[in-house]
Design a protein around this motif. Sequence first.
Motif, mmCIF file in Angstrom:
data_model
loop_
_atom_site.group_PDB
_atom_site.id
_atom_site.type_symbol
_atom_site.label_atom_id
_atom_site.label_comp_id
_atom_site.label_asym_id
_atom_site.label_seq_id
_atom_site.Cartn_x
_atom_site.Cartn_y
_atom_site.Cartn_z
ATOM 1 N N ARG A 75 0.874 -1.061 0.064
ATOM 2 C CA ARG A 75 -0.023 -0.135 0.095
ATOM 3 C C ARG A 75 1.009 1.215 -0.055
ATOM 4 O O ARG A 75 1.783 1.422 0.787
ATOM 5 C CB ARG A 75 -0.750 -0.193 1.271
ATOM 6 C CG ARG A 75 -2.014 0.859 1.225
ATOM 7 C CD ARG A 75 -3.321 0.289 1.013
ATOM 8 N NE ARG A 75 -4.549 1.013 1.165
ATOM 9 C CZ ARG A 75 -5.168 1.489 0.142
ATOM 10 N NH1 ARG A 75 -4.755 1.105 -0.886
ATOM 11 N NH2 ARG A 75 -6.088 2.186 0.282
ATOM 12 N N THR A 76 0.538 2.155 -0.859
ATOM 13 C CA THR A 76 1.264 3.497 -1.006
ATOM 14 C C THR A 76 0.391 4.658 -1.000
ATOM 15 O O THR A 76 -0.750 4.371 -1.186
ATOM 16 C CB THR A 76 2.237 3.489 -2.175
ATOM 17 O OG1 THR A 76 1.402 3.233 -3.440
ATOM 18 C CG2 THR A 76 3.254 2.292 -2.253
ATOM 19 N N ARG A 77 0.809 5.780 -0.800
ATOM 20 C CA ARG A 77 0.183 7.114 -0.978
ATOM 21 C C ARG A 77 0.055 7.195 -2.521
ATOM 22 O O ARG A 77 0.924 6.573 -3.220
ATOM 23 C CB ARG A 77 0.673 8.251 -0.456
ATOM 24 C CG ARG A 77 0.959 8.308 1.008
ATOM 25 C CD ARG A 77 1.698 9.452 1.552
ATOM 26 N NE ARG A 77 0.803 10.712 1.546
ATOM 27 C CZ ARG A 77 1.134 11.753 1.909
ATOM 28 N NH1 ARG A 77 2.344 12.099 2.229
ATOM 29 N NH2 ARG A 77 0.488 12.933 1.640
ATOM 30 N N VAL A 78 -1.301 7.562 -2.707
ATOM 31 C CA VAL A 78 -1.699 7.945 -4.040
ATOM 32 C C VAL A 78 -1.949 9.105 -4.599
ATOM 33 O O VAL A 78 -3.136 9.679 -3.848
ATOM 34 C CB VAL A 78 -2.749 6.752 -4.537
ATOM 35 C CG1 VAL A 78 -2.972 7.091 -5.952
ATOM 36 C CG2 VAL A 78 -2.266 5.366 -4.263
ATOM 37 N N LEU A 79 -1.374 9.731 -5.443
ATOM 38 C CA LEU A 79 -1.814 11.098 -5.835
ATOM 39 C C LEU A 79 -2.337 11.081 -7.388
ATOM 40 O O LEU A 79 -1.661 10.274 -8.045
ATOM 41 C CB LEU A 79 -0.695 12.101 -5.867
ATOM 42 C CG LEU A 79 0.120 12.604 -4.381
ATOM 43 C CD1 LEU A 79 1.266 13.263 -4.810
ATOM 44 C CD2 LEU A 79 -1.017 12.998 -3.554
ATOM 45 N N ALA A 80 -3.492 11.444 -7.625
ATOM 46 C CA ALA A 80 -4.091 11.379 -8.990
ATOM 47 C C ALA A 80 -4.126 12.789 -9.460
ATOM 48 O O ALA A 80 -4.991 13.565 -8.800
ATOM 49 C CB ALA A 80 -5.421 10.863 -8.850
ATOM 50 N N ASP A 81 -3.583 13.158 -10.593
ATOM 51 C CA ASP A 81 -3.682 14.436 -11.020
ATOM 52 C C ASP A 81 -5.220 14.629 -11.568
ATOM 53 O O ASP A 81 -5.890 13.787 -12.411
ATOM 54 C CB ASP A 81 -2.714 14.464 -12.250
ATOM 55 C CG ASP A 81 -2.830 15.996 -12.735
ATOM 56 O OD1 ASP A 81 -2.127 16.980 -12.233
ATOM 57 O OD2 ASP A 81 -3.312 16.370 -13.696
ATOM 58 N N ARG A 82 -5.777 15.691 -11.394
ATOM 59 C CA ARG A 82 -7.185 16.068 -11.898
ATOM 60 C C ARG A 82 -7.199 16.018 -13.415
ATOM 61 O O ARG A 82 -8.560 15.927 -13.729
ATOM 62 C CB ARG A 82 -7.464 17.729 -11.576
ATOM 63 C CG ARG A 82 -7.811 17.773 -10.175
ATOM 64 C CD ARG A 82 -8.031 19.159 -9.715
ATOM 65 N NE ARG A 82 -7.746 19.647 -8.353
ATOM 66 C CZ ARG A 82 -8.155 19.400 -7.250
ATOM 67 N NH1 ARG A 82 -9.218 18.231 -7.179
ATOM 68 N NH2 ARG A 82 -7.741 19.590 -5.882
ATOM 69 N N SER A 83 -6.247 16.145 -14.229
ATOM 70 C CA SER A 83 -6.434 15.957 -15.616
ATOM 71 C C SER A 83 -7.041 14.654 -15.938
ATOM 72 O O SER A 83 -7.579 14.497 -17.059
ATOM 73 C CB SER A 83 -5.093 16.138 -16.469
ATOM 74 O OG SER A 83 -4.095 14.998 -16.083
ATOM 75 N N LEU A 84 -6.764 13.699 -15.185
ATOM 76 C CA LEU A 84 -7.692 12.496 -15.549
ATOM 77 C C LEU A 84 -9.186 12.562 -15.640
ATOM 78 O O LEU A 84 -9.706 11.578 -16.187
ATOM 79 C CB LEU A 84 -7.232 11.535 -14.536
ATOM 80 C CG LEU A 84 -5.876 11.138 -14.486
ATOM 81 C CD1 LEU A 84 -5.537 10.102 -13.062
ATOM 82 C CD2 LEU A 84 -5.518 10.153 -15.633
#
Length: 166
Positions: free
Chosen positions: A117-126
């Motif tokens: 398990r890792t931290r997940v950052l998702a860019d808003r562009s998705l």
Amino acid sequence: MTTTSGSGVHPRFADALRELGLDELLSEVRRFPEATRTAAEAAAAIGCQLSQICKSLIFAADKEPVLVLMDGASRVDVERVREELGAEKVTRAEADVVRETTGYVIGGVPPFGHRTRTRVLADRSLLGHDVIWAAAGTPYTVFPMAPGALVAQAGGILVDVRERTS
């Protein structure tokens, strides 16, 4: 491009889909005869826009792995990732760290179903598309999913970490 009912899907990723109640996605996985290790190769094989590809990239933030989900047409701004995480230093993770952290090889890392398990950052562009395509655990397989659902399944936090264009 061929459709598969699970053949060619990485077993760990197939198990993750089943555990999440997303079995129906197994029938939507596309398998390619040639590896699609880059977003451009995947978009060409699928016949979609480059920005409809979801890249799953592992970075090291103060030596801790973090997953960044980015659209295929954009690049990650490492400084913005550093600021978002409050880290001292952020770098691209080495191939062995990617495999150890996720259980997958570079070019086939899916947005969820990882070994750890890792931290997940998702860019808003998705969120700019109704459907995006992501790796299904191998450089030969991809699957489609609504971006909001994909970010939620990955446990991602929506952020703005893509490079600004001038």
